[in-house]
Design a protein around this motif. Structure first.
Motif, mmCIF file in Angstrom:
data_model
loop_
_atom_site.group_PDB
_atom_site.id
_atom_site.type_symbol
_atom_site.label_atom_id
_atom_site.label_comp_id
_atom_site.label_asym_id
_atom_site.label_seq_id
_atom_site.Cartn_x
_atom_site.Cartn_y
_atom_site.Cartn_z
ATOM 1 N N LEU A 32 0.832 -1.214 0.000
ATOM 2 C CA LEU A 32 0.000 0.000 0.000
ATOM 3 C C LEU A 32 0.859 1.253 0.000
ATOM 4 C CD1 LEU A 32 -2.921 -0.846 2.461
ATOM 5 C CD2 LEU A 32 -3.088 -0.342 0.010
ATOM 6 N N GLU A 35 2.560 1.642 -3.423
ATOM 7 C CA GLU A 35 1.632 2.025 -4.486
ATOM 8 C C GLU A 35 1.118 3.451 -4.318
ATOM 9 O OE1 GLU A 35 0.961 0.694 -7.324
ATOM 10 O OE2 GLU A 35 2.347 -0.932 -6.871
ATOM 11 N N HIS A 41 0.625 10.136 -4.361
ATOM 12 C CA HIS A 41 -0.091 10.684 -3.216
ATOM 13 C C HIS A 41 0.853 11.198 -2.143
ATOM 14 C CE1 HIS A 41 -3.814 9.472 -4.988
ATOM 15 N NE2 HIS A 41 -3.422 8.220 -5.078
ATOM 16 N N ARG A 96 -14.474 0.992 9.462
ATOM 17 C CA ARG A 96 -14.269 -0.058 8.465
ATOM 18 C C ARG A 96 -13.558 -1.264 9.084
ATOM 19 N NH1 ARG A 96 -14.179 -0.536 2.882
ATOM 20 N NH2 ARG A 96 -15.937 0.876 3.045
ATOM 21 N N TRP A 100 -15.017 -5.090 9.149
ATOM 22 C CA TRP A 100 -14.313 -6.298 8.695
ATOM 23 C C TRP A 100 -14.301 -7.355 9.788
ATOM 24 C CZ3 TRP A 100 -13.704 -7.933 4.107
ATOM 25 C CH2 TRP A 100 -13.399 -7.084 3.039
ATOM 26 N N LEU B 20 -6.548 -6.466 10.446
ATOM 27 C CA LEU B 20 -7.841 -5.805 10.202
ATOM 28 C C LEU B 20 -7.630 -4.338 9.846
ATOM 29 C CD1 LEU B 20 -9.961 -7.358 13.089
ATOM 30 C CD2 LEU B 20 -10.391 -7.642 10.640
ATOM 31 N N ARG B 21 -6.671 -3.707 10.505
ATOM 32 C CA ARG B 21 -6.395 -2.292 10.206
ATOM 33 C C ARG B 21 -5.883 -2.132 8.781
ATOM 34 N NH1 ARG B 21 -2.579 -1.112 15.024
ATOM 35 N NH2 ARG B 21 -1.992 0.741 13.824
ATOM 36 N N VAL B 22 -5.027 -3.071 8.346
ATOM 37 C CA VAL B 22 -4.523 -3.008 6.970
ATOM 38 C C VAL B 22 -5.668 -3.227 5.982
ATOM 39 C CG1 VAL B 22 -3.017 -4.100 5.278
ATOM 40 C CG2 VAL B 22 -2.206 -3.739 7.604
ATOM 41 N N LYS B 23 -6.507 -4.180 6.309
ATOM 42 C CA LYS B 23 -7.645 -4.481 5.434
ATOM 43 C C LYS B 23 -8.569 -3.277 5.309
ATOM 44 C CE LYS B 23 -10.171 -8.734 4.666
ATOM 45 N NZ LYS B 23 -9.725 -8.838 3.287
ATOM 46 N N ALA B 24 -8.785 -2.586 6.432
ATOM 47 C CA ALA B 24 -9.632 -1.392 6.428
ATOM 48 C C ALA B 24 -9.039 -0.333 5.502
ATOM 49 C CB ALA B 24 -9.775 -0.852 7.851
ATOM 50 N N LEU B 25 -7.738 -0.072 5.675
ATOM 51 C CA LEU B 25 -7.072 0.932 4.831
ATOM 52 C C LEU B 25 -7.149 0.543 3.364
ATOM 53 C CD1 LEU B 25 -3.678 2.041 6.430
ATOM 54 C CD2 LEU B 25 -5.534 3.506 5.639
ATOM 55 N N GLU B 26 -6.799 -0.715 3.111
ATOM 56 C CA GLU B 26 -6.743 -1.172 1.723
ATOM 57 C C GLU B 26 -8.112 -1.052 1.064
ATOM 58 O OE1 GLU B 26 -5.514 -5.107 -0.907
ATOM 59 O OE2 GLU B 26 -5.245 -5.140 1.252
ATOM 60 N N LEU B 28 -10.659 0.851 1.804
ATOM 61 C CA LEU B 28 -11.061 2.249 1.616
ATOM 62 C C LEU B 28 -10.289 2.889 0.461
ATOM 63 C CD1 LEU B 28 -11.353 3.326 5.359
ATOM 64 C CD2 LEU B 28 -13.207 3.371 3.682
ATOM 65 N N LEU B 29 -8.977 2.629 0.419
ATOM 66 C CA LEU B 29 -8.146 3.246 -0.627
ATOM 67 C C LEU B 29 -8.521 2.719 -2.011
ATOM 68 C CD1 LEU B 29 -4.733 3.199 1.284
ATOM 69 C CD2 LEU B 29 -5.958 5.251 0.536
ATOM 70 N N GLU B 31 -11.527 1.504 -2.862
ATOM 71 C CA GLU B 31 -12.846 2.054 -3.193
ATOM 72 C C GLU B 31 -12.768 3.472 -3.718
ATOM 73 O OE1 GLU B 31 -15.254 -0.370 0.131
ATOM 74 O OE2 GLU B 31 -15.581 1.800 0.117
ATOM 75 N N LYS B 32 -11.872 4.256 -3.120
ATOM 76 C CA LYS B 32 -11.738 5.656 -3.540
ATOM 77 C C LYS B 32 -10.903 5.780 -4.814
ATOM 78 C CE LYS B 32 -11.904 7.394 1.214
ATOM 79 N NZ LYS B 32 -11.927 8.805 1.638
ATOM 80 N N LEU B 34 -7.737 5.302 -5.065
ATOM 81 C CA LEU B 34 -6.424 5.887 -4.768
ATOM 82 C C LEU B 34 -5.285 4.899 -5.001
ATOM 83 C CD1 LEU B 34 -7.474 7.838 -1.558
ATOM 84 C CD2 LEU B 34 -6.938 8.818 -3.783
ATOM 85 N N VAL B 35 -5.577 3.631 -4.929
ATOM 86 C CA VAL B 35 -4.589 2.617 -5.320
ATOM 87 C C VAL B 35 -5.255 1.622 -6.262
ATOM 88 C CG1 VAL B 35 -3.078 2.715 -3.275
ATOM 89 C CG2 VAL B 35 -5.063 1.201 -3.283
ATOM 90 N N LEU B 40 -1.300 -3.579 -6.681
ATOM 91 C CA LEU B 40 -0.998 -4.152 -5.362
ATOM 92 C C LEU B 40 -0.712 -5.645 -5.489
ATOM 93 C CD1 LEU B 40 -3.704 -2.606 -3.000
ATOM 94 C CD2 LEU B 40 -1.274 -2.087 -3.012
#
Lengths: 119, 210
Positions: A32, A35, A41, A96, A100, B20-26, B28-29, B31-32, B34-35, B40
């Motif tokens: 992440l 990328e 960004h 989020r 999950w 879970l925190r990585v999954k949340a970021l991924e 969201l990013l 969906e928007k 941004l990546v 990836l």
């Protein structure tokens, strides 16, 4: 095929071929950051500064920083920089994360885990 | 982080807070926009094929070179692998199965994608995909053929089904003509697929990619 240049950073666990991951989430967090930087960004320097600050803060808080927590700091830096750059709102991130967790609890083993509704 | 996994519950294994925190970021990013999820995937794939399996390759090369280590590895995989410092949270129960002239072992996880990632890195996309998971048990010969592996007919194929608690690593056969090679050179011959059992170790001087 070429992958984005990823300059080695001091203290990053790795071998002669590059970074080494202990758990899948570490590789995902790594990818992440790479990328997001490749997409413009933030710059890799900004990334290194943010990560360095997180590591310093963790050391100050008593982390011996032997490499095993490297990606904990990486993730903290990722959360901070995406917030600072206005890419991800921290509240969205937290809700989020909980969504999950709930999705995993609600999904039978062996079935693909999917979010029920997108907040 | 204690593992809450047990046999008597039926929901999926809940990842660690960090995961879970990585999954949340991924999510969201992505969906928007941004990546790019494909980018990836390529990046992660690079590391799962080029970096992750190196740990396992070192273990295999050491077992080929040191009969005592090999005996320890086959007796207690997790413990022998821990001698290298590879003992991630989920790597505690790794069983090593040896390929011989008579037996070829192959690993699958029919339920999801359990994988000995402390030694093999991240599972390849095909390992997680249902065609492999479904066919590996039913038609191992056909699957091996798809991977370009044809074994003599008298070789017994054993397919091992991984679980969250028990993961398998295949100890491939040492290629002929490698008597003089150093452990480092031997490790170069050990591919990821050879440790899943969907491939064989490379011949010395053959070059190429896993």
């Amino acid at each position: 095929m070429s992958t984005p240049a990823t300059p080695a950073l001091p203290g990053q666990p790795g071998d002669e071929a590059g970074p080494v991951f202990r758990e899948p989430w570490e590789a995902q967090a790594f990818a992440l950051a790479v990328e997001l930087s490749a997409a413009g960004h933030f710059t890799w320097n900004e990334w290194a500064e943010t990560l360095g600050a997180e590591i310093k803060a963790a050391q100050a808080a008593g982390d011996p920083d032997l490499g095993d927590t490297y990606y904990h700091h990486w993730l903290a830096a990722l959360e901070r920089l995406t917030a600072e750059k206005g890419l991800v709102v921290p509240d969205d991130r937290r809700s989020r994360r909980d969504a999950w967790e709930q999705a995993y609890r609600d999904t039978p083993h062996g079935r693909p885990v999917e979010l029920k509704k997108r907040p | 982080m204690p593992s809450e996994h047990s046999h008597d519950h039926d929901h999926s294994e809940v990842p660690s807070d960090l995961a879970l925190r990585v999954k949340a970021l991924e999510s969201l990013l992505v969906e928007k926009g941004l990546v790019d999820p494909a980018a990836l995937e390529i990046l992660i794939d690079t590391y799962e094929t080029k970096v992750g399996p190196r740990n396992g390759a070192k273990v295999v090369a050491h077992a080929w070179s040191d009969p005592d280590y090999k005996a320890r590895l086959l007796a207690d995989g997790s413990k022998a692998i821990a001698e290298f410092g590879f003992d991630g949270r989920q790597g505690k129960d790794i069983v090593v199965v040896e390929n011989t002239e008579q037996v070829h072992n192959m690993v699958v996880c029919t339920l999801c994608s359990c994988y000995p990632w402390p030694v093999l890195g991240l599972p390849p996309v095909w390992y997680k995909a249902s065609p492999y998971r479904a066919r590996a048990v039913r038609d191992p010969v056909g699957v091996l053929k798809d991977f370009g592996v044809t074994l003599p007919e008298d070789v017994e194929i054993r397919v091992w089904d991984s679980t969250a608690e028990l993961r398998y690593l295949v100890l491939p056969q040492r290629p002929a003509g490698t008597e003089g090679l150093s452990e480092a050179d031997l490790a170069e011959l050990v591919t990821r697929d050879s440790m899943i059992g969907t491939g064989l170790a490379k011949q010395p001087g053959a070059g190429g990619t896993p």
